[in-house]
Design an enzyme around this catalytic site. Structure first.
Site, short mmCIF file in Angstrom:
data_model
loop_
_atom_site.label_atom_id
_atom_site.label_comp_id
_atom_site.label_asym_id
_atom_site.label_seq_id
_atom_site.Cartn_x
_atom_site.Cartn_y
_atom_site.Cartn_z
N ARG A 130 0.86 -1.19 0.00
CA ARG A 130 0.00 0.00 0.00
C ARG A 130 0.90 1.23 0.00
O ARG A 130 1.92 1.27 0.70
CB ARG A 130 -0.92 0.03 1.23
CG ARG A 130 -2.10 -0.91 1.14
CD ARG A 130 -3.12 -0.51 0.06
NE ARG A 130 -4.27 -1.41 0.02
CZ ARG A 130 -4.38 -2.48 -0.76
NH1 ARG A 130 -3.39 -2.81 -1.58
NH2 ARG A 130 -5.48 -3.22 -0.73
N ASP A 143 4.55 -0.18 -7.02
CA ASP A 143 3.29 -0.55 -7.66
C ASP A 143 2.14 0.21 -7.02
O ASP A 143 1.02 0.18 -7.53
CB ASP A 143 3.06 -2.06 -7.53
CG ASP A 143 1.81 -2.52 -8.27
OD1 ASP A 143 1.69 -2.19 -9.48
OD2 ASP A 143 0.93 -3.16 -7.66
N GLU A 173 -2.42 7.63 -4.65
CA GLU A 173 -2.78 7.03 -5.94
C GLU A 173 -4.26 7.10 -6.26
O GLU A 173 -4.66 6.96 -7.41
CB GLU A 173 -2.35 5.55 -5.98
CG GLU A 173 -3.19 4.65 -5.07
CD GLU A 173 -2.79 3.18 -5.15
OE1 GLU A 173 -1.59 2.89 -5.10
OE2 GLU A 173 -3.69 2.33 -5.25
N HIS A 222 -0.63 -0.02 -9.58
CA HIS A 222 -1.35 -1.00 -8.76
C HIS A 222 -1.79 -2.19 -9.63
O HIS A 222 -2.97 -2.54 -9.69
CB HIS A 222 -2.55 -0.35 -8.08
CG HIS A 222 -2.91 -1.02 -6.78
ND1 HIS A 222 -3.21 -0.34 -5.64
CD2 HIS A 222 -3.01 -2.33 -6.45
CE1 HIS A 222 -3.50 -1.18 -4.67
NE2 HIS A 222 -3.37 -2.41 -5.14
P1 NAD Z 1 -1.44 -11.31 4.86
O1 NAD Z 1 -2.49 -10.85 5.81
O2 NAD Z 1 -1.38 -12.74 4.47
O3 NAD Z 1 0.01 -10.90 5.43
C1 NAD Z 1 0.28 -9.67 6.03
C2 NAD Z 1 1.40 -9.88 7.02
O4 NAD Z 1 1.75 -8.60 7.58
C3 NAD Z 1 0.99 -10.78 8.19
O5 NAD Z 1 1.95 -11.79 8.40
C4 NAD Z 1 0.94 -9.82 9.38
O6 NAD Z 1 1.30 -10.44 10.60
C5 NAD Z 1 1.95 -8.79 8.95
N1 NAD Z 1 1.82 -7.53 9.68
C6 NAD Z 1 0.72 -6.98 10.23
N2 NAD Z 1 1.03 -5.82 10.85
C7 NAD Z 1 2.35 -5.66 10.67
C8 NAD Z 1 3.27 -4.66 11.10
N3 NAD Z 1 2.87 -3.61 11.84
N4 NAD Z 1 4.57 -4.80 10.76
C9 NAD Z 1 4.98 -5.87 10.02
N5 NAD Z 1 4.17 -6.85 9.61
C10 NAD Z 1 2.87 -6.74 9.93
O7 NAD Z 1 -1.60 -10.36 3.59
P2 NAD Z 1 -1.07 -10.65 2.10
O8 NAD Z 1 -2.13 -11.38 1.34
O9 NAD Z 1 0.30 -11.22 2.16
O10 NAD Z 1 -1.06 -9.16 1.53
C11 NAD Z 1 -0.11 -8.21 2.03
C12 NAD Z 1 -0.50 -6.83 1.54
O11 NAD Z 1 -0.35 -6.77 0.12
C13 NAD Z 1 -1.99 -6.47 1.76
O12 NAD Z 1 -2.17 -5.87 3.03
C14 NAD Z 1 -2.30 -5.51 0.65
O13 NAD Z 1 -2.16 -4.20 1.15
C15 NAD Z 1 -1.21 -5.77 -0.39
N6 NAD Z 1 -1.72 -6.22 -1.68
C16 NAD Z 1 -1.37 -5.54 -2.80
C17 NAD Z 1 -1.81 -5.95 -4.06
C18 NAD Z 1 -1.42 -5.24 -5.31
O14 NAD Z 1 -2.03 -5.46 -6.37
N7 NAD Z 1 -0.40 -4.40 -5.30
C19 NAD Z 1 -2.64 -7.08 -4.15
C20 NAD Z 1 -2.97 -7.78 -2.97
C21 NAD Z 1 -2.51 -7.35 -1.74
#
Ligand code: NAD
Length: 343
Positions: A230, A254, A259, A291
């Site tokens: 994000r 990305d 954005e 994105h």
């Molecule tokens: P997920 O929930 O499986 O993993 C997120 C991880 O972050 C977890 O292990 C959690 O414990 C950890 N976390 C939470 N708070 C934290 C902190 N303060 N410091 C460090 N780590 C922390 O999520 P995911 O499916 O792996 O997705 C991760 C992120 O990717 C999403 O939150 C989303 O914002 C982003 N995303 C982006 C796109 C894109 O198209 N660019 C697509 C999907 C997801």
């Protein structure tokens, strides 16, 4: 059943319409994003289907409730754009927790390789029959240290990919996973020791500007920053200063802090008002995609399938396993833990 589908793009129609026909749900497509001014478009609909830059704040929730909407179906994983606290007791919210961690992790690696091996520059050169190699020198990933912030679904896949390249892994997660085959370190150590830093944690109040001027100061000179999570995880102004001072060797973005009014739209031929983004894009070592990391056929298919599954589950059973609730995690107070639904 009728659903108002906001921020519609042609690729959404292609993946959602077959399921809508299959389940007999009428989708009313709107190119506009959901916000206070557009919420009334959902009048008479049972639910709304929204994406990452639609706004679901208190005012929007009030208007949706007035319009008779019972369910907000996010067709994405992240939900930082929804005021879950305000939604509690008023409107139900479901999301798609996972659709293809590979799509996002592979895009992160694609951006990294493109950036450090100057593929985007070589592509432009050879199209003009410029076969000079000057300025295209890259570096090997093998043996380099990558710091991965957030070791959830996407972070773990990215770690596996990096291992395939022979990279050393350092990881940080607020909630470290047990039984992993990579070392967890503090966030400070990760920032200080990594050649490449990739962000895969959610955007929360705590992670807002996780990469700020101080963090950049602590990093290795020449560090490569990857953000496919994000935008607001990185203070964009601080990043720009880091690039200008040569502290940051390259940035692959990305996502971008501001954005929401820019990404996913065609602004070629327009004057872009955002000076920080415009300046970042002019930098030879900054690569921006809009994105796009999620955008694979597999991910789009999974997003549509899970969204319809959530909708059907909710309206047939009054609950969905993918319901979001700001109280989740507090077992003693969260009704979901007792009734498998939030309220
Ligand atoms: P997920 O929930 O499986 O993993 C997120 C991880 O972050 C977890 O292990 C959690 O414990 C950890 N976390 C939470 N708070 C934290 C902190 N303060 N410091 C460090 N780590 C922390 O999520 P995911 O499916 O792996 O997705 C991760 C992120 O990717 C999403 O939150 C989303 O914002 C982003 N995303 C982006 C796109 C894109 O198209 N660019 C697509 C999907 C997801």
């Amino acid at each position: 059943m009728k659903f108002a589908f906001f921020d519609e793009k042609p690729y959404d129609r292609a993946s959602f319409e077959p399921y809508a026909q299959q389940y007999g749900i009428e989708l009313r497509f709107f190119e506009t994003k959901l916000n206070e001014h557009t919420a009334s478009l959902a009048q008479g609909c049972d639910g709304v289907c929204v994406f990452v830059n639609d706004i679901v704040n208190a005012a929007v929730i009030d208007r949706l409730v007035q319009a008779g909407v019972k369910l907000v179906a996010l067709r994405c994983a992240g939900y930082n754009n929804v005021d879950l606290g305000y939604a509690f007791g008023k409107i139900h919210v479901v999301h798609v927790p996972a659709y293809s961690p590979y799509a996002v992790a592979e895009h992160a690696m694609a951006m990294l390789l493109t950036s450090i091996r100057r593929i985007h520059k070589a592509y432009n050169r050879t199209r003009e029959f410029n076969f000079s190699l000057n300025g295209l020198t890259g570096f090997d990933l093998h043996g380099k240290t990558v710091g991965v912030v957030g070791t959830g679904r996407i972070g773990r896949v990215f770690i596996d990919i990096c291992k395939g390249f022979g990279m050393n892994i350092l990881a940080y997660d607020k909630f470290p996973a047990p039984d992993v085959d990579f070392p967890y370190v503090t966030l400070e150590e990760l920032m200080q020791k990594s050649d490449i830093i990739s962000l895969h944690c959610p955007l929360t109040a705590e992670t807002h500007h996780l990469v700020d001027a101080q963090a950049i100061q602590d990093m290795k000179k020449g560090v490569v920053l990857l953000n496919t999570s994000r935008g607001a995880l990185i203070d964009a102004e601080a990043l720009l200063e880091g690039i200008k001072s040569r502290k940051v060797g390259a940035a692959c973005l990305d996502v971008y802090e501001e954005e929401s009014d820019i990404f996913f739209e065609d602004f070629s031929g327009h004057i872009v008002e955002d000076d920080t983004l415009a300046r970042l894009i002019t930098m030879p070592n900054v690569l921006v995609t809009s994105h796009q990391a999620f955008l694979t056929q597999e991910a789009l298919g999974n997003i549509a399938e899970t969204t319809f599954k959530n909708i059907i589950e909710f309206f047939e059973n009054g609950r969905s396993n993918n319901e979001l609730c700001y109280r989740c995690g507090r077992v003693e107070t969260c009704k979901k833990h007792r009734q498998d639904k939030c309220f």
